[in-house]
Scaffold this active site. Structure first.
Site, PDB file in Angstrom:
ATOM      1  N   LYS A 133      14.960  24.110 -31.082  1.00  0.00           N
ATOM      2  CA  LYS A 133      15.271  22.712 -30.790  1.00  0.00           C
ATOM      3  C   LYS A 133      14.533  22.256 -29.544  1.00  0.00           C
ATOM      4  CE  LYS A 133      19.638  23.738 -28.327  1.00  0.00           C
ATOM      5  NZ  LYS A 133      19.525  22.922 -27.119  1.00  0.00           N
ATOM      6  N   GLY A 176      25.995  20.504 -20.930  1.00  0.00           N
ATOM      7  CA  GLY A 176      24.788  20.005 -21.577  1.00  0.00           C
ATOM      8  C   GLY A 176      24.760  20.291 -23.067  1.00  0.00           C
ATOM      9  N   CYS A 177      24.081  21.367 -23.429  1.00  0.00           N
ATOM     10  CA  CYS A 177      23.847  21.648 -24.847  1.00  0.00           C
ATOM     11  C   CYS A 177      25.111  22.054 -25.594  1.00  0.00           C
ATOM     12  CB  CYS A 177      22.769  22.720 -24.985  1.00  0.00           C
ATOM     13  SG  CYS A 177      21.163  22.177 -24.345  1.00  0.00           S
ATOM     14  N   VAL A 178      26.055  22.710 -24.909  1.00  0.00           N
ATOM     15  CA  VAL A 178      27.312  23.070 -25.573  1.00  0.00           C
ATOM     16  C   VAL A 178      28.098  21.815 -25.915  1.00  0.00           C
ATOM     17  CG1 VAL A 178      29.567  24.184 -25.250  1.00  0.00           C
ATOM     18  CG2 VAL A 178      27.468  25.386 -24.598  1.00  0.00           C
ATOM     19  N   THR A 189      26.259  19.686 -28.668  1.00  0.00           N
ATOM     20  CA  THR A 189      26.354  20.328 -29.981  1.00  0.00           C
ATOM     21  C   THR A 189      27.762  20.243 -30.537  1.00  0.00           C
ATOM     22  OG1 THR A 189      24.539  21.848 -29.431  1.00  0.00           O
ATOM     23  CG2 THR A 189      26.024  22.505 -31.220  1.00  0.00           C
TER      24      THR A 189
END
Length: 223
Positions: free
Chosen positions: A134, A166-168, A171
């Site tokens: 990603k 952030g990404c956690v 998502t």
């Protein structure tokens, strides 16, 4: 998160409760076809001198992540890894290049900081395990993750990795929006400081998913 409710200010809890958020009861079912999503666990967060390095916090989460990966493999729960990859400095990230100019080169092709943790045989894909590459925060954005999970008949997504805020979080929000029940394992997520870590887990539990402990996820995957 309900077990830690006493650690939050009373006015915060009252405000969320008055708006219908922050129920102490788990509202999303843990389905029959879970999958584990390991988000961006790589050397960049674990190596001194890296712009993303933070002592202890990411290492502590890695120990729980290893335990979680091993458990899911033992119980035949599919394990999916994500990694950030930029084929060239100009290839992706868009506004990230302006917000995080010092950090993005960690994820250029060939940079070892973007690779899985060195010397860790558990936290890296095994043969047959899916890897999602990603360029943005959500593992769903611009990737085939949603369609792959649908093909696997996944109903519940166990989520761990970096970083919590952030990404956690990104998502987890998209997982709910795509129809997968997100279960975030708090000890297996890491961030640069306790404040964004705790604040985002609190808000995820209130609005976007279920935040559970390692002990709780062990019980849920024991069936």
């Amino acid at each position: 998160m309900s077990s830690e409710a006493g650690s939050y200010p009373t006015d915060l809890l009252s405000s969320y409760s008055a708006s219908g958020f922050a129920s102490s009861a788990r509202s999303l079912p843990f389905g029959q076809k879970p999958a584990l999503l390991v988000i961006d666990v790589c050397n960049a967060y674990l190596t001194p001198g890296s712009p993303l390095y933070a002592p202890e916090r990411f290492h502590n989460a890695l120990a729980s992540t290893n335990d979680l990966i091993s458990r899911c493999r033992q119980h035949k729960i599919p394990v999916v890894f994500t990694r950030v990859v930029y084929p060239s400095p100009e290839s992706g990230g868009n506004w990230y290049k302006h917000k995080l100019p010092g950090a993005l080169p960690c994820f250029d092709v060939g940079n070892e900081l973007g690779d899985y943790p060195t010397g860790n045989s558990i936290c890296r894909p095994q043969k047959g395990e899916m890897v999602i590459e990603k360029q943005f925060s959500s593992a769903f954005f611009g990737t085939s993750l949603a369609s792959q999970l649908v093909a696997m008949k996944t109903d519940t997504l166990i989520i761990c990795g970096y970083s919590t805020s952030g990404c956690v979080r990104a998502t987890t929000t998209d997982a709910m929006q795509y129809g997968f029940n997100p279960y975030v394992v708090k000890e297996a997520c890491g961030d640069r400081h306790a404040y964004p870590h705790d604040a985002n887990l609190f808000d995820i539990q209130a609005k976007f998913g279920e935040v559970v402990s390692m002990e709780e996820i062990k019980e849920l995957t024991r069936r």
